[in-house]
Design a protein around this motif. Sequence first.
Motif, PDB file in Angstrom:
ATOM      1  N   THR A 222      23.280   8.035  30.305  1.00  0.00           N
ATOM      2  CA  THR A 222      24.167   9.057  29.755  1.00  0.00           C
ATOM      3  C   THR A 222      24.511  10.105  30.805  1.00  0.00           C
ATOM      4  OG1 THR A 222      23.122   8.735  27.590  1.00  0.00           O
ATOM      5  CG2 THR A 222      24.467  10.711  27.874  1.00  0.00           C
ATOM      6  N   ALA A 223      23.525  10.499  31.597  1.00  0.00           N
ATOM      7  CA  ALA A 223      23.766  11.490  32.649  1.00  0.00           C
ATOM      8  C   ALA A 223      24.769  10.965  33.670  1.00  0.00           C
ATOM      9  CB  ALA A 223      22.452  11.863  33.329  1.00  0.00           C
TER      10      ALA A 223
ATOM     11  N   ALA B 112      18.985  15.136  31.978  1.00  0.00           N
ATOM     12  CA  ALA B 112      17.910  15.065  32.975  1.00  0.00           C
ATOM     13  C   ALA B 112      16.604  15.569  32.370  1.00  0.00           C
ATOM     14  CB  ALA B 112      18.288  15.883  34.210  1.00  0.00           C
ATOM     15  N   GLU B 113      16.699  16.621  31.580  1.00  0.00           N
ATOM     16  CA  GLU B 113      15.509  17.152  30.929  1.00  0.00           C
ATOM     17  C   GLU B 113      14.980  16.189  29.877  1.00  0.00           C
ATOM     18  OE1 GLU B 113      12.310  19.251  29.969  1.00  0.00           O
ATOM     19  OE2 GLU B 113      13.633  19.598  31.685  1.00  0.00           O
ATOM     20  N   HIS B 114      15.879  15.545  29.119  1.00  0.00           N
ATOM     21  CA  HIS B 114      15.443  14.551  28.129  1.00  0.00           C
ATOM     22  C   HIS B 114      14.680  13.420  28.811  1.00  0.00           C
ATOM     23  CE1 HIS B 114      17.311  16.473  24.833  1.00  0.00           C
ATOM     24  NE2 HIS B 114      18.560  16.082  25.043  1.00  0.00           N
ATOM     25  N   GLY B 115      15.174  12.991  29.970  1.00  0.00           N
ATOM     26  CA  GLY B 115      14.500  11.920  30.701  1.00  0.00           C
ATOM     27  C   GLY B 115      13.110  12.323  31.121  1.00  0.00           C
TER      28      GLY B 115
ATOM     29  N   HIS C 244      14.029   7.255  28.379  1.00  0.00           N
ATOM     30  CA  HIS C 244      14.249   7.666  29.774  1.00  0.00           C
ATOM     31  C   HIS C 244      15.486   6.978  30.344  1.00  0.00           C
ATOM     32  CE1 HIS C 244      13.597   7.112  34.177  1.00  0.00           C
ATOM     33  NE2 HIS C 244      13.336   8.405  34.109  1.00  0.00           N
ATOM     34  N   GLN C 245      15.606   5.677  30.114  1.00  0.00           N
ATOM     35  CA  GLN C 245      16.760   4.938  30.625  1.00  0.00           C
ATOM     36  C   GLN C 245      18.055   5.419  29.988  1.00  0.00           C
ATOM     37  OE1 GLN C 245      17.270   3.023  33.020  1.00  0.00           O
ATOM     38  NE2 GLN C 245      19.207   1.956  32.558  1.00  0.00           N
TER      39      GLN C 245
ATOM     40  N   LEU D 239      26.555  20.902  32.032  1.00  0.00           N
ATOM     41  CA  LEU D 239      25.517  21.340  31.108  1.00  0.00           C
ATOM     42  C   LEU D 239      24.854  20.151  30.420  1.00  0.00           C
ATOM     43  CD1 LEU D 239      24.074  23.579  29.473  1.00  0.00           C
ATOM     44  CD2 LEU D 239      25.995  23.477  27.858  1.00  0.00           C
ATOM     45  N   LEU D 240      25.664  19.243  29.901  1.00  0.00           N
ATOM     46  CA  LEU D 240      25.114  18.067  29.207  1.00  0.00           C
ATOM     47  C   LEU D 240      24.346  17.176  30.181  1.00  0.00           C
ATOM     48  CD1 LEU D 240      28.062  17.077  26.836  1.00  0.00           C
ATOM     49  CD2 LEU D 240      25.979  18.320  26.259  1.00  0.00           C
TER      50      LEU D 240
END
Length: 508
Positions: free
Chosen positions: A452-453, A481-484, A446-447, A475-476
């Motif tokens: 990265t975002a 955000a979705e990965h988090g 999450h961090q 896009l990235l």
Amino acid sequence: MAEKLEVERKYELPDDFAMPSMIGIADVARVTAPDDLHLDATYYDTAGLRLTSGRVTLRRRSGGHDAGWHLKRPSGGERSELQVPATARQRTPPAQITTQVRALTRGEPLRPIARIRTHRIEQGLRTADGTVVALVADDTVDTESLIGQGVARRWRELEVELVDGTPDDLARIDKALRAAGARPSASPSKLSLALGPDHPAPVTDRAPRSAGRRAVADYVRAQRDTIVEHDPQVRAGDAEAVHKARVATRRLRSTLRSFAPLLDASEGDLDRLHDEIKWLTGLLGEVRDGDVMASRLSDLLAAEPPELVIGPVPTRIASLLAARTEDARRRLVAGLDSQRYITLLNDLDALVTAAGAAGRVAKRDLRRLAHRAVRRADRRLATAVGTPETTTAAGAGPDRDERLHAARKAYKRARYAAELATPVAGRPAAKLADRITDLQDVLGAHQDANVTADLLRDYGLRAFADGENAFTYGLLHARQAEHGRAALASLPRARRRATRRKVRDWMS
């Protein structure tokens, strides 16, 4: 300057020793004609023999096929050797050498400590296709100690150095030599025999200590040794060495906080040492984070369809990260060259000594302090997402993300505390450390996504300001955000596994 892994064996020889035929052993088809060499080596160390005590040898050798400066260091079960050419008049070690051993010498000057002259009869063991399996050297050695009692010695020994052969080949050669009467040398090196009674004995601690005291002292020592061992590779830019050294500093900081009552030092001294280790952690972290981020963003871009990577995105990202990381490397090396770093290493030496010499530590004290570190992490996580029964990802925002990051750091400390207690508590402590690692990894994912975002947003704004299309950055950013969010979805399960009674009962 060249560095190689050296695999060799040394043997003591009886007076009537005769070299056996090596034909047919380890696929040896022929033995080369003897090469008659006269080697003259001067060995260097500090006044207190810091290199020798660390199983490191430094010499300047003339004669033979590899004249110059030779630095040998432990490397796994063998030794690595760094070779640097020497000029005819050079009598002091060059900077390529001194920087490699700075963590051991602590800036003390290097001076000659012994001279070793060797008459070597060397032969190569070759296979039918010309491959050199190994070199066999029959050495007549004359030595002179340049310190202490100035002992002079003379002896004969055999040395076998693996070249293109395998460890199995070396084992077969060893068997043949032993059958002929050779015996593995009882001395670790020519230098140890040359110094005689002045050679430093292996560091041992025979004072009776409790299992708890031993666990604390061994853990602190292991982290100190990791920093010193990887210092040369860190200076050379080895990413894995930077990572290992950084982890060692984190473990030390955790130990100073979690087990302060068991360390024989004042609170003020521990606070100061903690701050200095934090300084080194920061220098290592800037480099490590740059390396990791470069790899992470490269993988993210590679996973996108080419039509969605619009503009010079890979080039811009690689350039910006490379510049940032290179600046961080310069700051790191400057820090390693500073007196501040030397003082820190000396303070760690003192901590290791104190940790081993203090009084007994009861097993229950280790369990109690480890339990306290775990409870602290639990409270941090509860502050961020509620109790285990009500774990939620609701309330997303900077404040919650900061609390989750604080919980992640607290669980790292708890994990290290469980690791330290493992020699005493055994498998239950190791099991808890594993479960906390899983929980920590969820929080870490999450961090990492958040960091990265944020970086992608910054790079996207820069690209837009320069007139480039910022679509791919956006896009990235959305992907991160979705990965988090996905990482936090697995938090309840990881948390339940880390808080189960059966993995925590050992701390009661």
